[in-house]
Write a protein that holds these residues in place. Structure first.
Motif, mmCIF file in Angstrom:
data_model
loop_
_atom_site.group_PDB
_atom_site.id
_atom_site.type_symbol
_atom_site.label_atom_id
_atom_site.label_comp_id
_atom_site.label_asym_id
_atom_site.label_seq_id
_atom_site.Cartn_x
_atom_site.Cartn_y
_atom_site.Cartn_z
ATOM 1 N N LYS A 134 -3.968 -6.017 -0.227
ATOM 2 C CA LYS A 134 -4.655 -4.733 -0.245
ATOM 3 C C LYS A 134 -3.792 -3.656 0.400
ATOM 4 O O LYS A 134 -3.693 -2.522 -0.110
ATOM 5 N N SER A 181 -0.944 -2.692 -1.922
ATOM 6 C CA SER A 181 -1.465 -1.861 -3.015
ATOM 7 C C SER A 181 -1.716 -0.428 -2.543
ATOM 8 O O SER A 181 -1.390 0.536 -3.240
ATOM 9 N N GLU A 182 -2.306 -0.277 -1.357
ATOM 10 C CA GLU A 182 -2.555 1.060 -0.825
ATOM 11 C C GLU A 182 -1.240 1.798 -0.558
ATOM 12 O O GLU A 182 -1.122 2.997 -0.838
ATOM 13 N N SER A 191 1.630 1.403 -2.085
ATOM 14 C CA SER A 191 2.240 1.779 -3.349
ATOM 15 C C SER A 191 1.509 2.958 -4.000
ATOM 16 O O SER A 191 2.132 3.858 -4.558
ATOM 17 N N THR A 192 0.188 2.973 -3.914
ATOM 18 C CA THR A 192 -0.600 4.025 -4.571
ATOM 19 C C THR A 192 -0.547 5.335 -3.793
ATOM 20 O O THR A 192 -0.305 6.407 -4.371
ATOM 21 N N CYS A 251 6.270 -4.918 -3.808
ATOM 22 C CA CYS A 251 5.754 -6.157 -4.390
ATOM 23 C C CYS A 251 5.489 -7.137 -3.260
ATOM 24 O O CYS A 251 5.958 -6.953 -2.130
ATOM 25 N N TRP A 254 2.145 -10.066 -6.486
ATOM 26 C CA TRP A 254 1.534 -8.747 -6.725
ATOM 27 C C TRP A 254 2.660 -7.751 -6.978
ATOM 28 O O TRP A 254 3.703 -7.793 -6.314
ATOM 29 N N PRO A 255 2.533 -6.816 -7.925
ATOM 30 C CA PRO A 255 1.368 -6.570 -8.807
ATOM 31 C C PRO A 255 1.323 -7.533 -9.981
ATOM 32 O O PRO A 255 0.267 -7.823 -10.506
#
Length: 216
Positions: free
Chosen positions: A30, A33-34, A36-37, A44, A58-59
């Protein structure tokens, strides 16, 4: 409710270790992902564990391969510039904690010196109990205290200083009427001239409505 402080040590219980792994794995993915966004960076995550036959990627496998390929194309210097492993990370934490400890020790030492100085001024303590090896440090504390007191006194003097008196306004200009003086004729003496001049002035005031009557 405050969170329980976690001890960073190997979890010997298999069930607790598996539960902790699943929870922290999901939290790590999580966070990646945060990152990267929100920050628009390439990242990764590849996680191997004895609890799952296949690694968690991931991703995706293609996305992880693209990030790793970009990393491999970098020079060795650029690769190792910000690379951190467990040993280097631990060393950084130890150095940071050591520096923080030294700052706290220095601050506590200064406070002890300051407290002893005030106790001597109040007659509570005596210089007989002072270690001469700390003379230089005590001198610095005394000088710093004097500078602080002088700074406070300057601020107080500035606040108590009287306000400057504003300049007085210029006096008003008064317009004065200059009466035309009739020159003496050749047949008049000085006394006759003054008498005639007073009579003319009196007649002028009487005519102005002031009610003066000289009986002439």
């Amino acid at each position: 409710m405050t969170r329980k402080k976690v001890t960073l040590a190997y979890i010997t219980n298999d069930s607790e270790r598996r539960t902790s792994f699943k929870k922290r794995k999901n939290g790590l993915i999580k966070k990646v992902s945060e990152l990267s966004t929100l920050c628009d960076v390439e990242a990764c995550a590849i996680i191997y564990s004895p609890f799952e036959p296949e690694p968690e990627v991931w991703p995706s496998q293609a996305g992880a391969e693209a990030v790793l390929a970009r990393f491999r194309r970098m020079s060795e210097l650029d690769k190792s510039k910000k690379m951190v492993n467990q040993e280097s990370f631990t060393r950084q934490r130890i150095k940071k904690t050591t520096d923080q400890l030294r700052r706290l020790q220095k601050e506590n030492r200064r406070r002890d010196m300051e407290s002893f100085m005030y106790q001597c001024l109040a007659g509570i303590a005596s210089l007989d109990h002072f270690d001469l090896r700390n003379s230089a440090e005590m001198g610095w504390v005394i000088d710093q205290t004097i500078r602080d007191i002088e700074s406070i006194m300057e601020k107080i003097n500035v606040q108590d200083a009287p306000l400057p008196t504003p300049p007085l306004p210029p006096p008003p200009q008064v317009e004065m009427e200059v009466e035309e003086v009739v020159p003496m004729t050749g047949g008049e003496n000085e006394e006759g001239y003054l008498l005639n001049h007073l009579v003319e002035s009196a007649n002028g005031l009487s005519g102005s409505g002031l009610g003066w009557d000289f009986g002439w």
